[in-house]
Design a protein around this motif. Sequence first.
Motif, PDB file in Angstrom:
ATOM      1  N   GLY A 181      58.234  51.633  30.947  1.00 27.75           N
ATOM      2  CA  GLY A 181      58.317  50.931  31.510  1.00 27.75           C
ATOM      3  C   GLY A 181      56.623  50.090  32.518  1.00 27.75           C
TER       4      GLY A 181
ATOM      5  N   PRO B   2      59.956  44.930  30.960  1.00 25.64           N
ATOM      6  CA  PRO B   2      60.469  44.638  31.991  1.00 25.64           C
ATOM      7  C   PRO B   2      61.689  45.584  31.443  1.00 25.64           C
ATOM      8  N   ASP B   3      61.709  46.141  30.076  1.00 21.24           N
ATOM      9  CA  ASP B   3      62.916  47.142  29.496  1.00 21.24           C
ATOM     10  C   ASP B   3      63.070  48.147  29.914  1.00 21.24           C
TER      11      ASP B   3
ATOM     12  N   VAL C 240      61.097  54.181  33.637  1.00 24.70           N
ATOM     13  CA  VAL C 240      60.440  53.403  34.467  1.00 24.70           C
ATOM     14  C   VAL C 240      58.394  52.747  34.086  1.00 24.70           C
TER      15      VAL C 240
ATOM     16  N   PHE D  49      66.612  51.615  33.091  1.00 26.86           N
ATOM     17  CA  PHE D  49      67.008  52.012  34.498  1.00 26.86           C
ATOM     18  C   PHE D  49      68.602  51.490  35.057  1.00 26.86           C
ATOM     19  N   LEU D  50      68.999  50.387  34.909  1.00 26.63           N
ATOM     20  CA  LEU D  50      69.788  49.714  35.402  1.00 26.63           C
ATOM     21  C   LEU D  50      70.481  50.950  34.578  1.00 26.63           C
TER      22      LEU D  50
ATOM     23  N   GLN E 207      62.699  49.269  33.191  1.00 23.60           N
ATOM     24  CA  GLN E 207      63.608  48.780  34.324  1.00 23.60           C
ATOM     25  C   GLN E 207      65.138  48.436  33.705  1.00 23.60           C
ATOM     26  N   VAL E 208      65.451  47.761  32.519  1.00 22.16           N
ATOM     27  CA  VAL E 208      66.777  46.909  32.384  1.00 22.16           C
ATOM     28  C   VAL E 208      67.438  48.408  32.085  1.00 22.16           C
TER      29      VAL E 208
END
Lengths: 98, 487, 616, 166
Positions: A48, A54-55, A45, A60-61, A57-58
């Motif tokens: 990013g 946004p990568d 994060v 992280f998801l 956070q992606v």
Amino acid sequence: MAGEALALAAVLFALGLVGLLVRRNLIFVLLSLEVMLNAAGLAFVAAGARWGQPDGQVTFLFILAIAAAEVAVGLALVLRLQTAFRSLDPDAASRLGG
Amino acid sequence: MKLVALVLVPLLGGLLAWPLGRRRTEWARIAAVLALGVDLALALSLLGPAGPGGWLATFELPWIPSLGIGLRLGLDGLSLVLVLLTLLVGLLAVFASWSEIRERVGFFHFNLCWVLAGILGVFLALDLVLFYFLWELMLVPMVFLIALWGHERKTYAAIKFFLYTQASGLLMLLAILGLGLAHQRAAGSWSFAYGDLLGVSLEPTLALWLMLGFFAAFAVKLPVVVLHTWLPDAHSQAPTAGSMVLAALLLKTGAYGLLRFAIPLFPDASVRFAPVAMVLGAIGVIYGAVLAFAQTDLKRLVAYTSVSHLGFVLLGIYAWTSFSLTGTVLQMVAHGLSTGALFVLAGALYERTHTRDLERLRGLAPVVPRMGAAALFFALASLGLPGLGNFVAEFLVLVGAWEVRPIPTTIAALGLVAATLYSLRFFQRAFHGPAAEAELADLRPRELTVLGAMGVALLWLGLAPQPLFEVVAPALDVLLRTAGGTP
Amino acid sequence: MLDLLWLVPVLPLAGFLALTFAGRRLAKPAVTAIGVGSVGLSSLVAGAVAAAFLGHMPPGGVHRQILWRWFDVAGLRPEISLHLDALSLVMILVVTGVGFLIHLYSAQFMEEDADFARFFASMNLFVAMMLVLVLAGDLLLLYLGWEGVGLCSFLLIGFWYGEPANVLAARKAFVVTRVGDVAMAIGLFILVDRLGTLDLQAVVARAEAQWAPGSAAVVAVAALLLGGAVGKSAQLPLQTWLPDAMAGPTPVSALIHAATMVTAGVYLVARTGGLFELAPSIRTAVAVIGTATLLLAAGAALVQRDIKRILAYSTISQLGYMFLGLGVGSASAAIFHLVTHAFFKALLFLGAGAVIYACHHEHDIFRLGGLRRSLPTVTWTFVAGAAALAGFPLVTAGFYSKDLVLWRAFAGGHFLLWGAGLLGAFVTALYSFRLVFVVFWGETGTEAGARPGWRMTVPLTILAALSLVGGWLGLPAVLEPVLGAAEEMAEPHGTELLLQVLAGVVSLGGIALAWALYGRPGRHGDPVADALGPVGRWWRAGWGFDALYDRLFVRPYDAVARALEKDPVDRLPAAAAGLARGFHRALALTQNGRLRWYALSLAAGATFALYLVLTL
Amino acid sequence: MIALFRLTARVAVVATALAVSRRHAVHALLYLVVSLLAVAFSFFLLGAPFAAALEVIIYAGAIMVLFVFVVMMLGLGPGARPEEPRHPDRWLGPALLGAVLLGELVYVLTLGPRSVEIAAEVGPKAVGTALWGPYLLGVELVGLLLLAGLVGAYHLVRRPPGKEKT
């Protein structure tokens, strides 16, 4: 700023690793694993955020999902271990002798 | 076309013997005998005057043209002699295992035929890739022969044999590829044909390394001392037919490889290497003889005599003179017969007494007089008694080697004394001494026929080997001319 | 008639084949007929050949019969050929004649033996091989016969193989002679290498043309051939096998280890005399070896107690005389002594065999005695043989042949060797009559049981006659064309006569001393051995050569063989396999099932990787 | 607002260190929740509010609940005796750290978001676009992984047939 976030991630990771290596209780081992995964997520994060993309956070998801699945299976194993060996020490289950 | 048939017939015979053996065991044996008999007739029909280059027959068919790999076969006097030996010993091996092998008879004969086909192919191949292919082809069924029908430590022996031959074979493959590459660099096109590769000029260091690659493979098979330790295990654990094929034929592929490939392809490197090889040969003679003397297992003893006898072959090959090469070829044939016969005897003894331990065999001569006489005969052949083939062979090898290097030759000649020691020890231990009280069956007619054929052949080779020499001479002349005179 | 020469060796060979393949099915009379008959026929053919040869001498004194070409490689073309000249003629007559008599004798001696057929098969093969040896026109064929007789010697020494000692004696004989054979084989290599031929005549001719006297090659060849001869003829230092070879049946000792095979070395040196003439140093060595051997063996014979061992050492000693003759350049004297020795030594062995046969296999002479009364024929023939051995003047063959050898040594200027030979002659007379007096005179020891029949006495009588009159054969005159005449005698005739008288006196003195010590009634024990004390024991053990060789060769070889038995080279791949296994063990240790250990190693690995990334 | 981040970071580190070192599983879980909340707050400060929300909901919420369930099923590990929930030793630490975080939260909410962010905000929309765009395959795979985790967990804890009681 991003550097400090990464430093935090590193410290958390190291704490998790120490917990992983030191604790004998399987619950704590899993818990430390969560800490490490979380630290990794933090690093993503932060990266990013540094680039405004946004990568991070992606990813992280994804880590989150993996952590969830891992914890589900891991805790199930803990339950099995407890019923089989009456202990939460993973070394008690070491039958793979060398 | 006959050359292809020469390899194909045993392959087909093996394929036929397998299913037939499931119905009736005799059928598998008969199929093998028929295939080998037909092949023998075929090989005999190739006898005749040598054509240009010493070839009696050649065959060529493209296989992988883009890489210059072809199905190239050729037969000269040297190959012919070895082909005939292969088929003869193969036939005798089938007869010798007639009563010994009772399990999976069909598969046994399949393997036997395929080993023989591989060996025949090795003696005929004139394309290095094809040669390598056939070299490996003879390995696998041999491993099966040892591992399935062997004695108490068969798995160990089979794995050891496989590892040794496989590892050294890979070195040869590297050397073959290196040689092909060198040819490609020099000529601009790929070729693995023997004839094309003969003329490739190589940088000396490279040539030495490539030569050593070939030498490694052949030295393991021969075997050269230090690389020999698979042999006592494989020989002593294999069933009689397996030991016969190993000793009489498989070892000869190593010698043949040296004669046909290692030296003619790298004449200069071989000259540099010759002193080392000759010393190794002389050491092998003595070392094998001393170890044979020390053994208590009958088959191990015979196995070590092979190490000793093939030391003469190595000595003779690297002396590279007319005498020594002629002697070498004769030694290959005579050793095949005498050692094969000793293995037949060891197998017959084992079948009757269920032991190969010389400490437990004693005083058998009054019990089984025919076997005693046969053992004496072949023990004498093995110690090089004049009048039998081994003597002429060893004499010619030593005469030839003497001209080149007297000192290793003298050492090897002392091996004759050591050979006396182990041969007499073997014979006297088993057959002399206080008479054994056991009731044993003497040699049966089938065994007598096998041994008799080998004995007569040895006498013929010992007293009038000239016909054999005349078949081989043109081929050896060509080899001598290709790789220069004495190194 | 000469064309039938090939029959001479082939007849016994056929006998061997017949007895080997059918012997077990034949009745004893048939075996006897084949075994004795084949050699008898062969001797008849040999006689006819001799008559034809002497009656009509072929040009050059040589008759050659080429049977077939052995092989033809790179210019080396040995042939299976028979070479008949005066030397080989004498040899085939001795071999077939004495051989036949011994075969006849064996027909009775071995009658009770279960392996009658095997005995005659081996004997026939021996005669065939010996004939090949002496008739060979090519050194390679000679070598074939040479090894062939060695083989038969092995088979016959170990004939009673139920006894482990006999088995060992047989092996010892074969191995020790093989040492000499290898030396000879190397000599042949040099000949092929340098001269390109092994044909007897061509070898000598080319050697003379190519090699200067005393050049290194010819010296080496002569020395190596001498090695072979020394092994076969049981001379120093390879003499140790012959006394043990007495383990064989007595007729075998008579035929192989007295009359024929052991003289093959003498024959070889005589046959290749041309080479030895080119190498004077080696020829001197021949004489020195012969003299040393004759003294040593005579000393050993003096103190033996076993009747056959006395004769064995005596044989070694007499072979020493032949070598002395060869060494001083008189091959004809050596061959003359060979022939007379074949007669009287075969006689002595057969006589000893008759004693042993009669006295229940008693070998110790001091347990025998007084046999003169019970075995008169044996006694008188034995005395004739012993007298010939002792060189009893004028009436025995041994006197003439031994005297000729000594005279040639003296005439050649080898006074020291002559003196030693004379001393040997004295000891010879002493020990041979010690044997006679102890066994046949004095108090009766073991009672004589079985009486020898005509098949034993006839050969004894014939050989006794030959031992007495054989000296008048005039053999040297026949042989000299082949072997080369001795050099012109520098000394006047008178000296020769004087020396003959001296030799006769020495011989008679020895016999007289033997009578004084052993012949008179009331003797106790063995005065000579008692007088010699520990030296006597040392001599009885053959001067300790067996013990020495045991230390020097047998035990070290055994030890080396035992040390190597498990094949140390096999450790190499075993070490590789061990290394792989150790590696596997080490890795398997990490695979211990401990989760935290895995995590730790993972972490350590990751840290290490990180460290590498950061520093490199 | 770098100071705010540093404070959050300290809270996270302290909470984590205590979490992995407690003897009692429930205490450790309490500290871990604090640690996760602190990390969530730092996500927020890093301009990733979506991630921060997920951290709170899934990590601090769902996963921790799972842990608590398991700890309860195991009978609370070593200190299995009934415990006094209001004993200050047990809840004071987490409460203090949580109070710090609460203070920060109040401070940020009163100041308004704009002035607090350290980095530019990457909102839920951008994340959603990325997820359904280039990372679609990853999303599918994660779905499968979760399904596998579900099936695996069910299979593992299912009592073997025939064995009715532990």
